[in-house]
Design a protein around this motif. Structure first.
Motif, PDB file in Angstrom:
ATOM      1  N   ALA A  43       2.557   1.689  -3.485  1.00  0.00           N
ATOM      2  CA  ALA A  43       1.772   1.985  -4.575  1.00  0.00           C
ATOM      3  C   ALA A  43       1.465   3.634  -4.462  1.00  0.00           C
ATOM      4  CB  ALA A  43       0.257   1.376  -4.369  1.00  0.00           C
ATOM      5  N   ASP A  44       1.491   4.000  -3.184  1.00  0.00           N
ATOM      6  CA  ASP A  44       1.280   5.668  -3.199  1.00  0.00           C
ATOM      7  C   ASP A  44       2.609   6.241  -3.613  1.00  0.00           C
ATOM      8  OD1 ASP A  44       0.091   7.882  -2.226  1.00  0.00           O
ATOM      9  OD2 ASP A  44       1.274   7.896  -0.627  1.00  0.00           O
ATOM     10  N   CYS A  76       3.884  -3.980 -13.401  1.00  0.00           N
ATOM     11  CA  CYS A  76       4.860  -3.875 -12.336  1.00  0.00           C
ATOM     12  C   CYS A  76       5.912  -5.229 -12.622  1.00  0.00           C
ATOM     13  CB  CYS A  76       4.410  -4.351 -11.112  1.00  0.00           C
ATOM     14  SG  CYS A  76       3.754  -5.730 -10.637  1.00  0.00           S
ATOM     15  N   SER A 130       2.682   6.200  -7.282  1.00  0.00           N
ATOM     16  CA  SER A 130       1.794   7.068  -7.845  1.00  0.00           C
ATOM     17  C   SER A 130       2.155   8.821  -7.589  1.00  0.00           C
ATOM     18  CB  SER A 130       0.492   7.031  -7.189  1.00  0.00           C
ATOM     19  OG  SER A 130      -0.711   7.898  -7.703  1.00  0.00           O
ATOM     20  N   PHE A 141      -1.255  -5.911  -5.150  1.00  0.00           N
ATOM     21  CA  PHE A 141      -1.154  -4.995  -6.524  1.00  0.00           C
ATOM     22  C   PHE A 141      -2.401  -5.598  -7.394  1.00  0.00           C
ATOM     23  CE2 PHE A 141       3.549  -3.416  -6.633  1.00  0.00           C
ATOM     24  CZ  PHE A 141       2.942  -2.233  -5.466  1.00  0.00           C
ATOM     25  N   PHE A 198      -5.832  -4.568  -5.890  1.00  0.00           N
ATOM     26  CA  PHE A 198      -6.261  -3.261  -5.647  1.00  0.00           C
ATOM     27  C   PHE A 198      -5.660  -2.103  -6.283  1.00  0.00           C
ATOM     28  CE2 PHE A 198      -6.523  -5.483  -1.321  1.00  0.00           C
ATOM     29  CZ  PHE A 198      -7.719  -5.213  -0.899  1.00  0.00           C
ATOM     30  N   HIS A 199      -4.760  -2.228  -7.139  1.00  0.00           N
ATOM     31  CA  HIS A 199      -3.996  -1.458  -8.070  1.00  0.00           C
ATOM     32  C   HIS A 199      -3.897  -2.239  -9.300  1.00  0.00           C
ATOM     33  CE1 HIS A 199      -3.679   1.731  -5.359  1.00  0.00           C
ATOM     34  NE2 HIS A 199      -3.270   0.961  -4.526  1.00  0.00           N
ATOM     35  N   ARG A 235       0.897  -1.091   0.053  1.00  0.00           N
ATOM     36  CA  ARG A 235       0.148  -0.012  -0.166  1.00  0.00           C
ATOM     37  C   ARG A 235       0.865   1.385   0.049  1.00  0.00           C
ATOM     38  NH1 ARG A 235      -2.491   3.661   3.629  1.00  0.00           N
ATOM     39  NH2 ARG A 235      -5.027   4.076   2.914  1.00  0.00           N
ATOM     40  N   GLU A 270      -3.814  -1.183 -12.310  1.00  0.00           N
ATOM     41  CA  GLU A 270      -3.118  -0.260 -13.159  1.00  0.00           C
ATOM     42  C   GLU A 270      -1.620  -0.335 -12.907  1.00  0.00           C
ATOM     43  OE1 GLU A 270      -3.611   2.142  -9.338  1.00  0.00           O
ATOM     44  OE2 GLU A 270      -4.788   0.549 -10.642  1.00  0.00           O
ATOM     45  N   ILE A 271      -1.201  -0.788 -11.689  1.00  0.00           N
ATOM     46  CA  ILE A 271       0.174  -0.640 -11.150  1.00  0.00           C
ATOM     47  C   ILE A 271       0.690  -2.441 -11.591  1.00  0.00           C
ATOM     48  CG2 ILE A 271       1.809  -0.924  -9.281  1.00  0.00           C
ATOM     49  CD1 ILE A 271       0.527   1.324  -8.077  1.00  0.00           C
ATOM     50  N   TYR A 272      -0.297  -3.278 -11.277  1.00  0.00           N
ATOM     51  CA  TYR A 272       0.130  -4.668 -11.418  1.00  0.00           C
ATOM     52  C   TYR A 272       0.354  -4.824 -12.767  1.00  0.00           C
ATOM     53  CZ  TYR A 272      -0.224  -9.599 -11.591  1.00  0.00           C
ATOM     54  OH  TYR A 272       0.164 -11.029 -11.464  1.00  0.00           O
TER      55      TYR A 272
END
Length: 377
Positions: free
Chosen positions: A66-67, A107, A70, A96, A99-100, A63, A102-104
């Protein structure tokens, strides 16, 4: 399989400095503890890490990652030093993916693990995330394959396992602890320190301990930080580990230093007791770590006790309301794990989390510094 003593004798007649002993006892391909196929981590091994408490440990770091990714518009590349059996990386990738996405999607994880046995376990653990990671045996190997790094470098109990020298202070002079072979049994010998490189390191990084005290010195820690700082062009270096400040090293209870062994979850005070058959570890010197990092262009962003870091990074956002009173349910296990990470005297109280940055512009905007950790949804 050769013994540690046999492997040491192949290096010369001895005596051998403590760093050479540790490197052989932990990492030697024939005799090293980390190279064996025995289970080393978790309840069936010799020691626990925070990763073995619950995946929420890695998810909370994910978490935070991810921040940062971003906020800084960083490439979603995460390097883990000493990746063990892959538990942390699995938690990050799972987080990821859920919850994310777009990152996964873009990544990539660079996993560095010296143990051949652990590299095989990582492959099995991350089988569901094919194409999202590569495993390397060393930092140098990873740098060669990925020459310029932007992203995040993470380690959990990596620096405490680096080979260290042991030194003592007597009459304001440094003495070094060596290991010698006495009738096939390893024993300590202390000699006046004549290692100019080590003496220079002590003069630069300390600590200035009282007479009669013993401590560890880690030129290899400095070398690793220099290597990592050179590799990292933009991003953060996150280190979770246990250690002391210089002032703490002067306390009477630290007089014997911190080098210890762990076998079957029990502390072994004598590191020579079962070479190659147990883990060896020491408390890192945070002041030396900070100075070495700063000299290589890394700036401190965060240094917190682990429970405070996890709290501010959003640990409580993972709490769930149980729909059953079954204490063995997944929700109860999750909530108990979260409690264990923040309770006084719990596993986190012995650890710190340090975050260093390089070429960053938006650290003040991280949620870590702006969220109320008790009101996160």
């Amino acid at each position: 399989m050769c013994s540690v003593a046999e492997q040491l004798r192949k290096r010369g007649n001895g005596p051998w400095d403590m760093a050479t002993f540790i490197e052989t006892a932990l990492y030697d391909l024939s005799a090293g503890y980390y190279q064996s196929e025995k289970i080393k981590l978790g309840k069936d091994g010799d020691f626990y890490t925070s990763n073995h408490v619950h995946p929420v440990f890695g998810q909370t770091f994910a978490r935070f990652f991810a921040d940062v990714i971003s906020s800084e518009q960083l490439s979603p590349v995460i390097t883990e030093l000493g990746a063990g059996e892959g538990r942390f990386s699995l938690s990050v990738l799972d987080y990821f993916a859920e919850f994310h996405p777009e990152i996964y999607e873009s990544c990539y994880m660079i996993l560095i693990e010296q143990s051949g046995d652990h590299r095989q376990r990582i492959e099995a653990a991350l089988a569901g995330h094919k194409g999202k990671f590569d495993i390397y045996q060393s930092i140098s190997e990873a740098v060669k394959a990925n020459p310029e790094l932007e992203g995040i470098i993470f380690s959990n109990e990596f620096f405490d396992a680096l080979p260290v020298h042991q030194v003592e202070r007597h009459a304001e002079k440094w003495y070094e602890v060596f290991v010698e072979d006495q009738n096939d049994k390893l024993a300590e010998r202390v000699f006046k320190c004549e290692n100019d490189r080590l003496l220079q390191w002590l003069a630069q990084f300390g600590p200035d301990i009282p007479d009669g005290f013993r401590t560890e010195a880690s030129p290899l820690m400095e070398a690793r930080l220099k290597q990592l700082a050179s590799w990292l062009k933009r991003g953060i270096l996150v280190t979770a580990d246990y250690g002391y400040r210089d002032e703490e090293l002067k306390r009477p209870e630290r007089k014997e230093g911190s080098l210890r062994g762990y076998r079957n979850h029990e502390l072994v005070h004598n590191p020579l007791e079962s070479p190659g058959e147990m883990d060896l570890t020491h408390h890192i010197h945070w002041d030396a770590y900070d100075k070495a990092a700063e000299l290589n262009g890394l700036e401190t962003i965060i240094h917190e006790r682990q429970d405070q870091f996890l709290l501010k990074a959003g640990l409580f956002s993972f709490l769930q309301t149980p729909d059953t009173i079954d204490p063995f349910s997944d929700v109860f296990k999750l909530n108990r794990a979260i409690q264990s990470f923040v309770q006084p005297g719990g596993i986190s109280s012995a650890f710190q989390v340090d975050v260093k940055g390089k070429n960053l512009a938006n650290t003040v905007h991280y949620r870590y510094f702006n969220e109320d950790p008790y009101r996160i949804k």
